[in-house]
Design an enzyme around this catalytic site. Sequence first.
Site, PDB file in Angstrom:
ATOM      1  N   ARG A 365       0.796  -1.223   0.000  1.00 38.45           N
ATOM      2  CA  ARG A 365       0.000   0.000   0.000  1.00 38.45           C
ATOM      3  C   ARG A 365       0.828   1.273   0.000  1.00 38.45           C
ATOM      4  O   ARG A 365       0.311   2.330  -0.325  1.00 38.45           O
ATOM      5  CB  ARG A 365      -0.959   0.017   1.192  1.00 38.45           C
ATOM      6  CG  ARG A 365      -1.954  -1.108   1.093  1.00 38.45           C
ATOM      7  CD  ARG A 365      -3.132  -0.942   2.007  1.00 38.45           C
ATOM      8  NE  ARG A 365      -3.900  -2.185   2.000  1.00 38.45           N
ATOM      9  CZ  ARG A 365      -3.682  -3.185   2.842  1.00 38.45           C
ATOM     10  NH1 ARG A 365      -2.783  -3.073   3.799  1.00 38.45           N
ATOM     11  NH2 ARG A 365      -4.378  -4.296   2.743  1.00 38.45           N
ATOM     12  N   VAL A 366       2.077   1.209   0.392  1.00 42.40           N
ATOM     13  CA  VAL A 366       2.855   2.450   0.416  1.00 42.40           C
ATOM     14  C   VAL A 366       4.143   2.385  -0.397  1.00 42.40           C
ATOM     15  O   VAL A 366       4.714   3.407  -0.739  1.00 42.40           O
ATOM     16  CB  VAL A 366       3.210   2.881   1.862  1.00 42.40           C
ATOM     17  CG1 VAL A 366       1.973   3.204   2.647  1.00 42.40           C
ATOM     18  CG2 VAL A 366       4.021   1.828   2.564  1.00 42.40           C
TER      19      VAL A 366
END
Length: 502
Positions: A365-366
């Site tokens: 997600r990052v």
Amino acid sequence: MSIKAEEISALIKQQIENYDSDIEVNDVGTVIEIGDGIARVHGLDNVMSGELVEFSNGVMGMAQNLEENNVGVVILGPFTEIREGDEVRRTGRIMQVPVGDELIGRVVNSLGQPVDGNGPIESTNTRPIEAKAPGVMDRKSVDEPLQTGIKVIDSMVPIGRGQRELIIGDRQTGKTSIAIDTILNQKEEDVICIYVAIGQKDSTVSGVVETLRQRGAMDYTIVVNAGASEPAPLLYLAPYAGVTMGEEFMYNGKHVLVVYDDLSKQAAAYRELSLLLRRPPGREAFPGDVFFLHSRLLERAAKLSDEKGGGSLTALPFVETQAGDIGAYIPTNVISITDGQIFLQSDLFHSGVRPAINPGLSVSRVGGSAQIKAMKKVAGTLRLDLASFRELESFAQFGSDLDKATQAKLDRGQRTVEILKQGLHQPQRVEYQVAIIYALVNGFLDDIPVEDVVRFEEELHAYLKQHGSEILNHIRETGKLPETDEFNKVISDFKNTFVVSE
Ligand SMILES: Nc1ncnc2c1ncn2[C@@H]1O[C@H](COP(=O)(O)OP(=O)(O)OP(=O)(O)O)[C@@H](O)[C@H]1O
Ligand SMILES: [Mg+2]
């Protein structure tokens, strides 16, 4: 014989004084009950939660349950010598482990004591193993890549420094191998690695240490081992000991990678000691605070702001699933805490796709914002290509008349799967990964027979090392792709020399 009043009063005074000193009942207690790794102790009225206590034979314990009449203590060592009625002393200290450079290259247990037979650790610094995670203001968003050297991860589920990425899969799907290869790849990356082995066979761990040592990775690695034969409290503590050692480096501005292999076994150990402490069991008999067990651990991973030195601590927790069930209690908990997961599948593993990562179910997600530009560009469509290939593949089994576009997609897909395979302990530097993926997505491999793809990759890398060092340097140093014409020319030149097998 006369009795002197002063003597009597002196005696009484002395008695009173002794009485006072005798009655320090707060610091010494007695064992009233002993079970598997657990003791109930009476008389430690002032003990702190998490405080270390010492039994009369020198074994240490940790105060856990502070109840009205007694204290539940987990025993951090052999408990067979401890008897009912034994004395237990407070130490006034919360559990701590040694930290610092002296630990690098060593194998230690959950208490930070060396277990590699290479003598004592001369560390003067210690840190408490339970610490608060860095606050919001001390953090910065993840912006630097943590290169694993594994193509399928670095291209499609990239990890950034300070991220928490879960690695999840059934037993024997290559989980530990991913950890080892990632650690091996940090050799020139200036990242200190900590491998926390929880509940594994000692033979497996010694194999891991041997592999790391042979390849020079122990020069920047600490191994924390809480083996399967150790009492449950040590398995429970191991990840906290590991992250504490890492924090020391992070707060000094360095980059750290901590691998927890694996948290399912830690949760099982925590369940065991919670049940022995008679805490109420909940779902799957885990205690109610099993979520906190993992969240407080993984929150300690961080990318620090520049004012705080800019260090980072990346966490790679592992979770073992049963029959691919990622909906069980511990997997769902840890999925919700982390910034993404890498899902390994046994059917892929057995069909020869190794690392057996399912890109459809894996996500980061990052990490995308930390990926280098060149990789982002070449790998942009890889995930979609693979997904549509998988779909077409099952469909194409039924008919032979495929139109050109479909056939082209299938051909590309087969070569993509081939390129994303990677052998054991062969991490690749990012510029080499970019080169082969560039060749793939720009169609250079489309007319190469599938069985020659692996050899094509090897020979391309060797060729680039000799004839394309400016291109490799350019990617490494600027993070960007070189001029298209220049890049294409080198690859075509190489392709002209490549001999297709019969
Ligand atoms: N990329 C790979 N290529 C070839 N073999 C591999 C690869 N990755 C793993 N293996 C092999 O698969 C076996 C299992 O790997 P590994 O021990 O990493 O799995 P695991 O999921 O950690 O297993 P466990 O559940 O026992 O901890 C090992 O024998 C390893 O050599
Ligand atoms: Mg393993």
